[in-house]
Design an enzyme around this catalytic site. Structure first.
Site, PDB file in Angstrom:
ATOM      1  N   ARG A 132      -1.716  -9.504  -5.545  1.00 44.16           N
ATOM      2  CA  ARG A 132      -1.312  -9.371  -4.175  1.00 44.16           C
ATOM      3  C   ARG A 132      -2.199  -8.669  -3.162  1.00 44.16           C
ATOM      4  O   ARG A 132      -2.590  -7.741  -3.160  1.00 44.16           O
ATOM      5  CB  ARG A 132       0.033  -8.458  -4.236  1.00 44.16           C
ATOM      6  CG  ARG A 132       0.492  -7.995  -2.927  1.00 44.16           C
ATOM      7  CD  ARG A 132       1.754  -7.421  -3.108  1.00 44.16           C
ATOM      8  NE  ARG A 132       2.004  -6.324  -3.890  1.00 44.16           N
ATOM      9  CZ  ARG A 132       1.615  -5.095  -3.646  1.00 44.16           C
ATOM     10  NH1 ARG A 132       0.984  -4.740  -2.363  1.00 44.16           N
ATOM     11  NH2 ARG A 132       1.718  -3.863  -4.465  1.00 44.16           N
ATOM     12  N   HIS A 150       3.000  -4.659  -0.407  1.00 46.84           N
ATOM     13  CA  HIS A 150       4.143  -4.850  -1.140  1.00 46.84           C
ATOM     14  C   HIS A 150       5.404  -5.509  -0.107  1.00 46.84           C
ATOM     15  O   HIS A 150       5.859  -6.776  -0.387  1.00 46.84           O
ATOM     16  CB  HIS A 150       5.212  -3.667  -1.958  1.00 46.84           C
ATOM     17  CG  HIS A 150       6.133  -4.075  -2.686  1.00 46.84           C
ATOM     18  ND1 HIS A 150       6.501  -4.848  -3.776  1.00 46.84           N
ATOM     19  CD2 HIS A 150       7.277  -3.765  -2.480  1.00 46.84           C
ATOM     20  CE1 HIS A 150       7.477  -5.163  -4.134  1.00 46.84           C
ATOM     21  NE2 HIS A 150       8.055  -4.129  -3.203  1.00 46.84           N
ATOM     22  N   TYR A 166      -2.658   3.621  -2.438  1.00 48.03           N
ATOM     23  CA  TYR A 166      -2.869   3.609  -3.884  1.00 48.03           C
ATOM     24  C   TYR A 166      -3.729   2.370  -4.523  1.00 48.03           C
ATOM     25  O   TYR A 166      -4.078   2.342  -5.778  1.00 48.03           O
ATOM     26  CB  TYR A 166      -1.337   3.323  -4.325  1.00 48.03           C
ATOM     27  CG  TYR A 166      -0.854   2.224  -3.809  1.00 48.03           C
ATOM     28  CD1 TYR A 166      -1.291   0.899  -4.406  1.00 48.03           C
ATOM     29  CD2 TYR A 166       0.167   2.127  -2.913  1.00 48.03           C
ATOM     30  CE1 TYR A 166      -0.472  -0.310  -4.015  1.00 48.03           C
ATOM     31  CE2 TYR A 166       0.924   0.946  -2.240  1.00 48.03           C
ATOM     32  CZ  TYR A 166       0.310  -0.329  -2.939  1.00 48.03           C
ATOM     33  OH  TYR A 166       1.122  -1.288  -2.567  1.00 48.03           O
TER      34      TYR A 166
END
Length: 371
Positions: free
Chosen positions: A266, A270, A279
């Site tokens: 990805r 998200h 993160y």
């Protein structure tokens, strides 16, 4: 067939454990397992797959922009996952039925979605989805993993009817930790349901890396349920198409469910409500950028003399047109009055519903006083 159960250490090693046909550098590599399933794919068909991915990436970027401009409530990007979605979806037959998660923009595109279909859900307009019967796709599922149970239920119906169809369900690596996905596999294996499970392992379940959730390749779980699995390079559109053809042939022949893990990444957040810089670092993005699914097909075709700048410009123009039509459809939507949410709930008037309407009207009137 079971994958090699080698512990996941880093993204580079992780991808090398997956089957592939087109390497990241755009070179074709022999694959005795997958090659027979795409032996018919010529340069023209591969150009079509490339155009699909280019158009999808532009649609995805437009959805992101529309959300940032306040036209959509949310958007779930799929940048980087174009090959996993286009490759598998283009292998489906029209009679097959898909049960997606919320990120399968490429799947609904491949199934014939129109400009309105990409944005209606995320804008929250009347209907809130595309026409499932027209696309052969169930509405996008927000509840993580729930669509896998729906797919198995549908597949049991296929068995009951004796139909020549397959149910296909898509989900992410994070969903494999949900009970629903595992329960779906139990039912599918127990009853020999004609269903294909497609896990798009994009390495991140929101902010949790896949190595935390699974110390071994996710496709290794399926054989434990009695379901054969295949693990492929999710940035290789030919490998993804071949894997889906293998899985569909298995399920359609009465052998029961099959499982595919497409190893991809990805590249964006998200959803547009997420900040991935909190993160994950830049190194992984750069590493996976060198494995871009669009670049590798472009490089391969140019090496064959089957693609040039003129074709590339035509593909870019097609992508721009698709994005413009999507934007026009979004901006042209007329939102119903808030109280219309109560219309059509019951065929006959209902006193309880009338009280709710009155309460909601009073609530809305309170905002008018603030003006």
């Amino acid at each position: 067939m079971s994958p090699q159960l080698t512990p996941i250490v880093d993204t580079a090693q992780d991808l090398e454990l997956a089957e592939r046909i087109l390497a990241p550098g755009g070179t074709r590599v022999p694959n005795a397992l997958l090659d027979p399933f795409v032996a018919d794919v010529d340069a023209e068909q591969l150009r079509d797959l490339l155009r699909d991915m280019i158009v999808l990436r532009r649609i995805d970027a437009e959805g992101f922009a529309l959300q940032r401009q306040g036209q959509l409530g949310l958007w779930a990007p799929c940048k980087g996952q174009e090959a996993a979605q286009i490759g598998t979806a283009r292998a489906l037959e029209p009679r097959d039925y898909v049960f997606p998660s919320y990120r399968e923009t490429g799947v609904i595109y491949a199934r014939g979605a129109g400009p309105h279909d990409y944005v209606r859900t995320w804008r929250g307009e009347e209907g809130a989805a595309f026409d499932p019967d027209a696309l052969g796709v169930a509405p996008l599922q927000i509840i993580i993993g729930a669509q896998t149970l729906h797919a198995v239920g549908y597949a049991l119906g296929i068995l009951h009817d004796g139909a020549d169809e397959v149910a296909v369900t898509y989900f992410g690596d994070g969903a494999t930790s949900q009970g629903d996905v595992n329960e779906a596999m139990v039912f599918a294996a127990s009853y020999g349901a004609p269903v294909v499970f497609v896990c798009q392992n994009n390495h991140w379940a929101i902010s949790e890396p896949v190595a935390v959730q699974s110390q071994f390749p996710i496709s290794g779980r399926a054989p434990g349920f009695g379901i054969p699995s295949l693990r492929v390079d999710g940035n290789d559109v030919l490998a993804c198409m071949a894997a889906m053809r293998w899985a569909l042939a298995h399920a359609r022949s009465g052998k029961g469910p099959a499982y595919i893990e497409t190893v991809t990444y990805r590249m964006g957040p998200h959803t547009t409500a997420d900040d991935p810089t909190r993160y994950r670092g830049q190194d992984a993005l750069e590493e996976w950028g060198r494995r871009d699914p669009i670049d590798r097909v472009d490089t391969y075709l140019r090496g064959l003399g089957e693609r040039d700048d003129e074709r590339a410009a035509a593909d870019d123009a097609a992508a721009a047109t698709a994005a413009a039509e999507m934007r026009a459809a979004c901006l042209g939507m007329v939102t119903r009055p808030p109280l219309a949410v109560f219309d059509g709930v019951y065929a006959e008037p209902h006193t309880g519903l009338q009280r709710q309407r009155e309460d909601y009207a009073a609530y809305l009137a309170g905002f008018a006083d603030e003006d």
